[in-house]
Design an enzyme around this catalytic site. Sequence first.
Site: not given
Length: 308
Positions: A103-106, A140
């Site tokens: 869950d890194v939301k890059r 993510t």
Amino acid sequence: MIQKLISNIKKTGAPIVVGLDPMLGYIPEHVKKQAFDRYGETLEGAAEAVWQFNKEIVDATCDLIPAVKPQIAMYEQFGLEGIRVFQKTVDYCHEKGLVVIGDVKRGDIGSTSAAYAAAHLGKVQVGSAVCTPFGEDFATVNPYLGSDGINPFIDVCSKENKGIFILVKTSNPSSGEFQDRLIDGRPLYELVGEKVAEWGEQCMDGEYSNVGAVVGATYPEMGKALRKIMPKAYILVPGYGAQGGKGADLVHFFNEDGLGAIVNSSRGIIAAYRQESYAKYGPKHFGEASRAAVEDMVKDIRGALENR
């Protein structure tokens, strides 16, 4: 990679993912004390406490679940020591046969997006060697920058058989400030959902795409609409439990075959021992409390799907 996730879901009968989002406040005092006695009240001590906490939860639940979702910010806050524990957690979960959703939301463009994709899903060339950095199975991704930000991830997914979950309708209360805005009479999240379906056609893995979507459990009616817009996209569903979502809210996120969605719970599982329902386990047996919370979550979701 989506086929591996589906295989794990079928094997466990549990369409859920445990969010490994450790805050120091969630970690029992005896775990922190042992870590601090060894490394002091330092970033290294905090990271060691996180590692021991994660390890016990994974050991207690890994036979029941198909996947985990470590949120990298919870590790980054402890600097380099936290990042090392993030990597140890990814590797340990892989050893246990779990799919790891980073869950890194890059979200960026061009070479920057390509570098993020390589870091979390791909490989990097170092002289004559080819090295794997973090090595998650999924990541993510924020789509706000459009196809320029998404295509480098799709390229790596296609090359490495990895996957992404793109933010479409998030579970937080203020998500509507942007995501619900009407564009030509339609909410923005529906337009993003259409792009996810379009991007997904480039990266199919059987009946489903390696390009999935994030849609919050707190918006079940929107989830119902998005399920139709993205029939081949797996939906990662945050917001269960602590944020108010429950099994009955989730049935429309799934396809008729019972597949198509995986539901995340983070503090509802990893901090279960602090809840009244699981207080009998106490802090010393927090892993057992997490296991009981997983069993109850699976029962809730299965029951809702069977009775829809």
